[in-house]
Design a protein around this motif. Sequence first.
Motif, PDB file in Angstrom:
ATOM      1  N   TYR A  83       0.841  -1.197   0.000  1.00  0.00           N
ATOM      2  CA  TYR A  83       0.000   0.000   0.000  1.00  0.00           C
ATOM      3  C   TYR A  83       0.881   1.254   0.000  1.00  0.00           C
ATOM      4  O   TYR A  83       0.624   2.203  -0.727  1.00  0.00           O
ATOM      5  CB  TYR A  83      -0.911  -0.005   1.238  1.00  0.00           C
ATOM      6  N   ALA A  84       1.935   1.239   0.794  1.00  0.00           N
ATOM      7  CA  ALA A  84       2.803   2.415   0.913  1.00  0.00           C
ATOM      8  C   ALA A  84       3.560   2.698  -0.380  1.00  0.00           C
ATOM      9  O   ALA A  84       3.654   3.850  -0.796  1.00  0.00           O
ATOM     10  CB  ALA A  84       3.799   2.215   2.056  1.00  0.00           C
ATOM     11  N   VAL A  85       4.115   1.686  -1.017  1.00  0.00           N
ATOM     12  CA  VAL A  85       4.985   1.924  -2.173  1.00  0.00           C
ATOM     13  C   VAL A  85       4.222   2.185  -3.463  1.00  0.00           C
ATOM     14  O   VAL A  85       4.788   2.703  -4.424  1.00  0.00           O
ATOM     15  CB  VAL A  85       5.996   0.772  -2.394  1.00  0.00           C
ATOM     16  N   THR A  86       2.937   1.853  -3.498  1.00  0.00           N
ATOM     17  CA  THR A  86       2.172   2.119  -4.722  1.00  0.00           C
ATOM     18  C   THR A  86       1.518   3.490  -4.712  1.00  0.00           C
ATOM     19  O   THR A  86       0.918   3.894  -5.701  1.00  0.00           O
ATOM     20  CB  THR A  86       1.083   1.053  -4.938  1.00  0.00           C
ATOM     21  N   GLY A  87       1.597   4.178  -3.585  1.00  0.00           N
ATOM     22  CA  GLY A  87       1.055   5.532  -3.529  1.00  0.00           C
ATOM     23  C   GLY A  87      -0.450   5.580  -3.504  1.00  0.00           C
ATOM     24  O   GLY A  87      -1.048   6.606  -3.835  1.00  0.00           O
ATOM     25  N   GLN A 122      -0.494   6.694   9.278  1.00  0.00           N
ATOM     26  CA  GLN A 122      -1.699   6.109   9.875  1.00  0.00           C
ATOM     27  C   GLN A 122      -2.450   5.234   8.872  1.00  0.00           C
ATOM     28  O   GLN A 122      -3.011   4.195   9.236  1.00  0.00           O
ATOM     29  CB  GLN A 122      -2.617   7.211  10.424  1.00  0.00           C
ATOM     30  N   ALA A 123      -2.456   5.659   7.600  1.00  0.00           N
ATOM     31  CA  ALA A 123      -3.130   4.864   6.568  1.00  0.00           C
ATOM     32  C   ALA A 123      -2.427   3.532   6.354  1.00  0.00           C
ATOM     33  O   ALA A 123      -3.074   2.488   6.183  1.00  0.00           O
ATOM     34  CB  ALA A 123      -3.186   5.650   5.262  1.00  0.00           C
ATOM     35  N   VAL A 124      -1.089   3.535   6.367  1.00  0.00           N
ATOM     36  CA  VAL A 124      -0.329   2.283   6.208  1.00  0.00           C
ATOM     37  C   VAL A 124      -0.584   1.381   7.414  1.00  0.00           C
ATOM     38  O   VAL A 124      -0.791   0.170   7.254  1.00  0.00           O
ATOM     39  CB  VAL A 124       1.177   2.581   6.014  1.00  0.00           C
ATOM     40  N   LEU A 125      -0.601   1.942   8.614  1.00  0.00           N
ATOM     41  CA  LEU A 125      -0.913   1.143   9.796  1.00  0.00           C
ATOM     42  C   LEU A 125      -2.316   0.548   9.717  1.00  0.00           C
ATOM     43  O   LEU A 125      -2.538  -0.600  10.105  1.00  0.00           O
ATOM     44  CB  LEU A 125      -0.788   1.984  11.069  1.00  0.00           C
ATOM     45  N   GLN A 126      -3.250   1.336   9.203  1.00  0.00           N
ATOM     46  CA  GLN A 126      -4.621   0.826   9.052  1.00  0.00           C
ATOM     47  C   GLN A 126      -4.664  -0.333   8.064  1.00  0.00           C
ATOM     48  O   GLN A 126      -5.361  -1.316   8.277  1.00  0.00           O
ATOM     49  CB  GLN A 126      -5.570   1.949   8.609  1.00  0.00           C
ATOM     50  N   GLY A 148       9.325   8.205   1.819  1.00  0.00           N
ATOM     51  CA  GLY A 148      10.201   8.635   0.739  1.00  0.00           C
ATOM     52  C   GLY A 148       9.460   8.997  -0.530  1.00  0.00           C
ATOM     53  O   GLY A 148       8.274   9.281  -0.535  1.00  0.00           O
ATOM     54  N   SER A 149      10.210   8.980  -1.618  1.00  0.00           N
ATOM     55  CA  SER A 149       9.628   9.330  -2.912  1.00  0.00           C
ATOM     56  C   SER A 149       9.833   8.167  -3.875  1.00  0.00           C
ATOM     57  O   SER A 149      10.382   7.130  -3.508  1.00  0.00           O
ATOM     58  CB  SER A 149      10.284  10.612  -3.439  1.00  0.00           C
ATOM     59  N   ALA A 150       9.417   8.360  -5.110  1.00  0.00           N
ATOM     60  CA  ALA A 150       9.511   7.296  -6.119  1.00  0.00           C
ATOM     61  C   ALA A 150      10.947   6.808  -6.246  1.00  0.00           C
ATOM     62  O   ALA A 150      11.883   7.598  -6.290  1.00  0.00           O
ATOM     63  CB  ALA A 150       9.001   7.813  -7.455  1.00  0.00           C
ATOM     64  N   GLY A 151      11.111   5.488  -6.287  1.00  0.00           N
ATOM     65  CA  GLY A 151      12.424   4.878  -6.435  1.00  0.00           C
ATOM     66  C   GLY A 151      13.143   4.583  -5.128  1.00  0.00           C
ATOM     67  O   GLY A 151      14.122   3.846  -5.112  1.00  0.00           O
ATOM     68  N   ASP A 152      12.694   5.133  -4.006  1.00  0.00           N
ATOM     69  CA  ASP A 152      13.332   4.871  -2.717  1.00  0.00           C
ATOM     70  C   ASP A 152      12.991   3.460  -2.236  1.00  0.00           C
ATOM     71  O   ASP A 152      11.903   2.934  -2.481  1.00  0.00           O
ATOM     72  CB  ASP A 152      12.864   5.874  -1.662  1.00  0.00           C
ATOM     73  N   SER A 191       6.794   4.654  -9.177  1.00  0.00           N
ATOM     74  CA  SER A 191       6.599   6.032  -9.627  1.00  0.00           C
ATOM     75  C   SER A 191       5.106   6.312  -9.581  1.00  0.00           C
ATOM     76  O   SER A 191       4.361   5.895 -10.453  1.00  0.00           O
ATOM     77  CB  SER A 191       7.135   6.186 -11.048  1.00  0.00           C
ATOM     78  N   TYR A 192       4.658   6.985  -8.511  1.00  0.00           N
ATOM     79  CA  TYR A 192       3.237   7.205  -8.347  1.00  0.00           C
ATOM     80  C   TYR A 192       2.863   8.669  -8.440  1.00  0.00           C
ATOM     81  O   TYR A 192       1.912   9.107  -7.849  1.00  0.00           O
ATOM     82  CB  TYR A 192       2.720   6.583  -7.035  1.00  0.00           C
ATOM     83  N   GLY A 193       3.647   9.422  -9.117  1.00  0.00           N
ATOM     84  CA  GLY A 193       3.332  10.807  -9.473  1.00  0.00           C
ATOM     85  C   GLY A 193       2.950  11.702  -8.320  1.00  0.00           C
ATOM     86  O   GLY A 193       2.092  11.406  -7.544  1.00  0.00           O
ATOM     87  N   GLY A 194       3.612  12.777  -8.162  1.00  0.00           N
ATOM     88  CA  GLY A 194       3.245  13.803  -7.203  1.00  0.00           C
ATOM     89  C   GLY A 194       3.618  13.493  -5.773  1.00  0.00           C
ATOM     90  O   GLY A 194       3.856  14.383  -4.993  1.00  0.00           O
ATOM     91  N   LEU A 195       3.646  12.202  -5.367  1.00  0.00           N
ATOM     92  CA  LEU A 195       3.973  11.879  -3.970  1.00  0.00           C
ATOM     93  C   LEU A 195       5.420  11.474  -3.855  1.00  0.00           C
ATOM     94  O   LEU A 195       6.012  10.853  -4.638  1.00  0.00           O
ATOM     95  CB  LEU A 195       3.082  10.741  -3.451  1.00  0.00           C
TER      96      LEU A 195
END
Length: 190
Positions: free
Chosen positions: A87-91, A106-110, A144-148, A186-190
């Motif tokens: 969930y976290a890495v797909t943005g 909090q969203a990732v924990l949920q 982080g950002s895309a690629g991290d 790479s999920y754009g903007g985030l």
Amino acid sequence: MHCHTVLMHAQKNHTGQPMIRFPSSCSQKRHQPCRRADGQRQRGATIVEFAIIAPVFILLMIGVIELSMVYFANLTMQHAVREGARYAVTGQSNLDPNTSSQQRYQAVLQKIRDSSMGMYDKVAPTVSVTNMSGGSNSGAGTFGSAGDIIVISLDCNWPMVTPMMAAFFSNGKAHFVVSATMRNESYGGL
């Protein structure tokens, strides 16, 4: 040969005393009460053996069940942390309407809690998130950002139910750590 004809076939031994030989059918009848007593003694021995072995067997089975539950909790939490990391890495943003760092965390924990089949609260994990790439923290904050490369770890403790098994673990809890490592897409903007 019948039992009532036994006396007719009596012989004398070397001292002159009569020696009587019983046919096999008569001798079996004579020893039947002894066999019945042996059978009763055998049943008593079986009950004693069962009384000695049963507690050991029951304790062994309880131990197997307890350790199976620890293994099940470990696998369930491994699945949950993987789902949270995915969930976290797909943005995705369906659980976190804001893009702030705390809302994202909090969203990732949920997501981890939802994927844990109720085990999350039982194991009371300590969650740690590590950005292995050392990339910028823009947008997604902790993630982080895309690629991290992101590592999410859960440090869990499963409480043992029986005192017998709790004695083998510190504080009566089985400790395990599960983690997932993924590269942000790479999920754009985030």
